[in-house]
Design an enzyme around this catalytic site. Structure first.
Site, PDB file in Angstrom:
ATOM      1  N   ALA A 132       1.069  -1.667   0.066  1.00 31.39           N
ATOM      2  CA  ALA A 132      -0.066  -0.026   0.442  1.00 31.39           C
ATOM      3  C   ALA A 132       0.582   1.729   0.266  1.00 31.39           C
ATOM      4  CB  ALA A 132      -0.587   0.086   1.422  1.00 31.39           C
ATOM      5  N   GLY A 183       0.480  -4.842   1.410  1.00 30.79           N
ATOM      6  CA  GLY A 183      -0.146  -5.001   0.558  1.00 30.79           C
ATOM      7  C   GLY A 183      -0.570  -5.935  -1.175  1.00 30.79           C
ATOM      8  N   GLU A 231      -0.474  -9.624  -0.540  1.00 33.40           N
ATOM      9  CA  GLU A 231      -1.805  -9.537  -0.187  1.00 33.40           C
ATOM     10  C   GLU A 231      -3.195 -10.110  -1.573  1.00 33.40           C
ATOM     11  OE1 GLU A 231      -1.898  -6.897   3.037  1.00 33.40           O
ATOM     12  OE2 GLU A 231      -2.414  -7.909   4.690  1.00 33.40           O
ATOM     13  N   GLU A 238       5.176  -4.787   7.157  1.00 34.97           N
ATOM     14  CA  GLU A 238       4.292  -3.946   8.062  1.00 34.97           C
ATOM     15  C   GLU A 238       4.402  -4.292   9.750  1.00 34.97           C
ATOM     16  OE1 GLU A 238       2.337  -6.619   5.961  1.00 34.97           O
ATOM     17  OE2 GLU A 238       1.252  -5.372   4.916  1.00 34.97           O
TER      18      GLU A 238
END
Ligand code: CO8
Length: 262
Positions: A69, A112, A115, A135
């Site tokens: 992200a 992300g 993911e 993260e």
């Protein structure tokens, strides 16, 4: 990328039956900003609605599938606004795509990005791919499947090591651990290999393919008894399709089936 360049590039394979979507924010290693994800959702939904398309391939660049992200976008956010505006909530729209999505991962698939890769239906990668959930280094934890899907795919001890100790793994390890279905050979074109799988899928009846995807996904969501019931009901319902009549007649008549996708 310049402002005028699309954040997601879309092209058809040479057969015309597979859509290849390419994340295109090269300077930010395909960091998944909100505009990029909105564009990805639009392109996925367009491909899903295109009758000529049987499968979708999602890839990034050689250097990065996606490095996570967008940290610069997230940095100054607070709880109230992320909650009220459902920040990154649109990521779940990918779960409603009915056609198979094959991920082709080169380079970084972090946070992300990892993911997003795990939310696809099949994954291929290169030996040089790097998967990780970093993260914890940012003071947060994964928020889109990096604790749930990852654990299901590789098991608890390995997931814990990746999530809590920032262990990163390469493509061969990802294959050995079951995170991807195949790590291609060094120098092999991972997107071309993904398109080959897409073309194979596109060569079968679209109704049965959709039912197969729905049934396999059911196994991740339902207790076994309900999952088996879903599978059986979908199986039985396929006897209402032309493709079932055609597939079985073609077998009995020793010829190739001609699917109507009905
Ligand atoms: N966000 C924003 N920008 C990024 C990101 C990112 N995730 N990753 C890389 N970039 C940018 C860099 O800032 C840099 O920009 P600039 O040139 O303007 O400084 C450019 O991309 C190139 O990156 P580097 O210079 O760092 O390239 P290197 O080859 O030196 O390093 C790395 C590559 C190792 C990938 C490094 O860029 C890195 O560590 N990136 C961050 C990886 C990371 O921590 N990802 C996890 C982010 S958090 C997350 O994904 C949470 C998801 C939660 C989803 C919840 C849904 C509900």
């Amino acid at each position: 990328s310049t402002a005028s360049e699309p954040l997601v590039l879309s092209e058809k394979s040479s057969s015309g039956k597979v859509i290849i979507l390419r994340l295109n924010r090269p300077k930010a290693l395909n960091a998944l900003s909100s505009p990029l994800f909105d564009q990805l959702n639009i392109e996925l939904e367009k491909a899903d609605a295109d009758e000529s398309v049987g499968a979708i391939v999602l890839t990034g660049s050689d250097k990065a599938f996606a490095a996570g992200a967008d940290i610069k976008e997230m940095k100054d956010k607070d709880f109230a606004t992320t909650y009220k505006n459902n920040f990154l909530g649109t990521w779940t729209r990918i779960g409603a795509i009915r056609k198979p999505i094959i991920g082709a991962v080169s380079g970084f698939a972090l946070g992300g990005g990892c993911e997003l890769a795990m939310s696809l239906d099949m994954l291929l990668c290169t030996p040089g791919a790097t998967f990780g959930q970093p993260e914890i280094t940012l003071g947060i934890i994964p928020g889109a499947g990096g604790t749930q899907r990852l654990t299901g795919l590789i098991g608890k001890p390995r997931a814990m090591e990746m999530v809590l100790a920032n262990r990163k793994i390469d493509g061969k390890t990802a294959e050995a651990w079951g995170l991807v279905s195949r790590c291609v050979a060094e120098g092999e074109d991972v997107v071309a290999e993904a398109v080959k799988i897409g073309d194979r899928i596109a060569g079968y009846g679209a109704v049965a393919v959709q039912a197969g995807k729905e049934a396999v996904n059911g196994s991740l969501e339902l207790p076994l008894e309900q999952g088996l019931r879903l599978e059986r009901r979908l199986f039985q319902s396929l006897f209402a399709t032309k493709d079932q009549k055609e597939g079985m007649s073609a077998f009995a008549e020793k010829r190739k089936p001609v699917w109507s996708h009905l």
